[in-house]
Design an enzyme around this catalytic site. Structure first.
Site, PDB file in Angstrom:
ATOM      1  N   SER A  44       3.961  92.524 -37.011  1.00 36.77           N
ATOM      2  CA  SER A  44       3.091  93.402 -36.203  1.00 36.77           C
ATOM      3  C   SER A  44       3.599  94.839 -36.209  1.00 36.77           C
ATOM      4  O   SER A  44       4.755  95.094 -35.880  1.00 36.77           O
ATOM      5  CB  SER A  44       3.043  92.953 -34.738  1.00 36.77           C
ATOM      6  OG  SER A  44       2.818  91.585 -34.645  1.00 36.77           O
ATOM      7  N   ARG A  97       2.273  85.712 -42.646  1.00 35.16           N
ATOM      8  CA  ARG A  97       3.370  84.978 -41.994  1.00 35.16           C
ATOM      9  C   ARG A  97       2.804  83.772 -41.249  1.00 35.16           C
ATOM     10  O   ARG A  97       1.784  83.885 -40.576  1.00 35.16           O
ATOM     11  CB  ARG A  97       4.061  85.919 -41.025  1.00 35.16           C
ATOM     12  CG  ARG A  97       5.216  85.301 -40.255  1.00 35.16           C
ATOM     13  CD  ARG A  97       5.873  86.297 -39.317  1.00 35.16           C
ATOM     14  NE  ARG A  97       7.227  86.620 -39.742  1.00 35.16           N
ATOM     15  CZ  ARG A  97       7.832  87.776 -39.498  1.00 35.16           C
ATOM     16  NH1 ARG A  97       7.187  88.735 -38.864  1.00 35.16           N
ATOM     17  NH2 ARG A  97       9.076  87.987 -39.892  1.00 35.16           N
ATOM     18  N   GLU A 198       7.531  85.233 -22.499  1.00 40.51           N
ATOM     19  CA  GLU A 198       8.532  84.660 -21.601  1.00 40.51           C
ATOM     20  C   GLU A 198       8.165  84.880 -20.138  1.00 40.51           C
ATOM     21  O   GLU A 198       7.469  85.832 -19.791  1.00 40.51           O
ATOM     22  CB  GLU A 198       9.908  85.328 -21.845  1.00 40.51           C
ATOM     23  CG  GLU A 198      10.485  85.099 -23.206  1.00 40.51           C
ATOM     24  CD  GLU A 198       9.732  85.847 -24.300  1.00 40.51           C
ATOM     25  OE1 GLU A 198       9.238  86.965 -24.047  1.00 40.51           O
ATOM     26  OE2 GLU A 198       9.619  85.285 -25.409  1.00 40.51           O
ATOM     27  N   SER A 217       9.425  84.964 -34.077  1.00 41.47           N
ATOM     28  CA  SER A 217       9.520  84.759 -35.535  1.00 41.47           C
ATOM     29  C   SER A 217      10.957  84.996 -35.992  1.00 41.47           C
ATOM     30  O   SER A 217      11.885  84.970 -35.192  1.00 41.47           O
ATOM     31  CB  SER A 217       8.555  85.715 -36.256  1.00 41.47           C
ATOM     32  OG  SER A 217       8.986  87.057 -36.104  1.00 41.47           O
ATOM     33  N   ASN A 240       6.836  96.487 -26.602  1.00 44.64           N
ATOM     34  CA  ASN A 240       6.741  96.364 -25.137  1.00 44.64           C
ATOM     35  C   ASN A 240       8.133  96.042 -24.601  1.00 44.64           C
ATOM     36  O   ASN A 240       8.972  95.523 -25.332  1.00 44.64           O
ATOM     37  CB  ASN A 240       5.772  95.220 -24.764  1.00 44.64           C
ATOM     38  CG  ASN A 240       6.193  93.881 -25.379  1.00 44.64           C
ATOM     39  OD1 ASN A 240       5.933  93.599 -26.550  1.00 44.64           O
ATOM     40  ND2 ASN A 240       6.868  93.061 -24.587  1.00 44.64           N
TER      41      ASN A 240
HETATM   42  I1  8IG Z   1       4.855  92.202 -30.133  1.00 44.65           I
HETATM   43  O1  8IG Z   1       7.716  90.343 -25.262  1.00 44.65           O
HETATM   44  C1  8IG Z   1       5.853  90.902 -28.993  1.00 44.65           C
HETATM   45  N1  8IG Z   1       6.168  89.713 -29.452  1.00 44.65           N
HETATM   46  N2  8IG Z   1       8.512  86.328 -27.294  1.00 44.65           N
HETATM   47  N3  8IG Z   1       8.102  88.349 -26.260  1.00 44.65           N
HETATM   48  C2  8IG Z   1       7.988  87.531 -27.335  1.00 44.65           C
HETATM   49  N4  8IG Z   1       7.355  87.888 -28.445  1.00 44.65           N
HETATM   50  C3  8IG Z   1       6.835  89.127 -28.469  1.00 44.65           C
HETATM   51  C4  8IG Z   1       6.913  90.017 -27.413  1.00 44.65           C
HETATM   52  C5  8IG Z   1       7.586  89.606 -26.231  1.00 44.65           C
HETATM   53  N5  8IG Z   1       6.282  91.137 -27.769  1.00 44.65           N
END
Ligand code: 8IG
Length: 277
Positions: A44, A97, A198, A217, A240
């Site tokens: 991403s 992926r 989470e 991943s 984030n």
């Molecule tokens: I973009 O905050 C992305 N992928 N586990 N936690 C997890 N995967 C993510 C997150 C996240 N942000």
């Protein structure tokens, strides 16, 4: 591969390494490039990098290559792209992926990495979008992966295959990346199973055990890449702050938006790093 045929990786008698060699032969045939030197999985936010790496020689729908399944998001077929780098090396860009949370098993998750190794690639660049635990990382910050914690508790290794994971995310390659951008920070990537993000308590657990980045991943792929003898460079784009670290709920839209905003800068970064490999 026709969508009506079962994926050979789902059949018990399939040798995943033999299938990866078969896939690599198909890639050589379809791209006209006999061997690739470097492979990249673009997660991403990292997609733009493919256009900046070099000259695209061929772009093949992943579904034309054995073992690559139909995309998780319908209508968005991933591609395998062969790129001639300015230094004359050949890069294979994996834009398809398979995530662990799709539930197709680890063989499918790591097939692209094993195929990349079978094409001849000695370097595996793994990228992803992820959540940050360090508050100093604002959305859009790229960070190097220094190590991982595999909270899937699954493995691409089968049987008594004891593989050493010391320096899994090559110190040498991280140092090379820092010759391009000395300000690159790094952290320990924690792979959760997903697909839910989470809970704040799980993020605190990840932090307490030494994690800095949370995602869904990369760790399983890195293990398979090491087994295949490749040198690994890992990058996370922090899209984030992890749940509870940021005060607002996580949204997929926010994650996509942060990725879009950072795309040009991290694409340029990655292209410049790859030029040094
Ligand atoms: I973009 O905050 C992305 N992928 N586990 N936690 C997890 N995967 C993510 C997150 C996240 N942000």
């Amino acid at each position: 591969m026709s969508p009506s045929l079962p994926n050979p990786l789902d059949l018990p008698d399939t040798d995943p390494f033999a299938l990866a060699r078969e896939a690599a032969a198909q890639i050589a045939e379809l791209t006209g490039v006999e061997r690739h030197d470097i492979a990249l999985t673009l997660g991403s936010g990292w997609g733009r990098a493919a256009d900046l790496l070099g000259e695209t020689v061929a772009n093949v729908p992943a579904t034309d290559v054995v073992g690559f399944g139909m995309p998780a998001v319908p209508g968005h077929v991933g591609t395998l792209r062969s790129i001639l780098l300015p230094n004359g090396k050949h890069a294979l860009v994996i834009g398809a992926r398979t995530h662990y949370y799709e539930g197709h098993g680890v063989r499918r998750v790591v097939h692209s990495v094993r195929t990349a190794a079978a094409t001849g690639a000695k370097t595996m660049v793994l990228t992803n979008g992820a959540g940050g635990i360090k508050e100093s990382w604002t959305p859009g910050t790229p960070v190097l992966i220094s190590d991982h914690i595999n909270l899937t508790f699954d493995s691409p290794l089968e049987g008594a295959t004891f593989v050493d994971l010391t320096d899994l995310y090559s110190t040498r390659l991280r140092e090379l990346a820092r010759t391009v951008d000395a300000s690159l920070d790094e952290g320990v990537y924690v792979q959760f199973r997903g697909p839910q993000y989470e809970t704040p308590a799980e993020v605190q657990m990840a932090k307490a055990v030494g994690g800095h980045i949370v995602g869904m991943s990369t760790a399983l792929e890195a293990i398979a890449a090491r087994q295949a003898g490749m040198e690994i460079l890992g990058f996370s784009l922090i899209t984030n702050l992890a749940a509870g670290i940021q005060k607002t709920p996580l949204s997929h839209a926010e994650v996509i938006e942060a990725g879009k905003n950072a795309e040009a800068a991290i694409g340029d970064l990655l292209a410049r790093v790859v030029a040094t490999l």
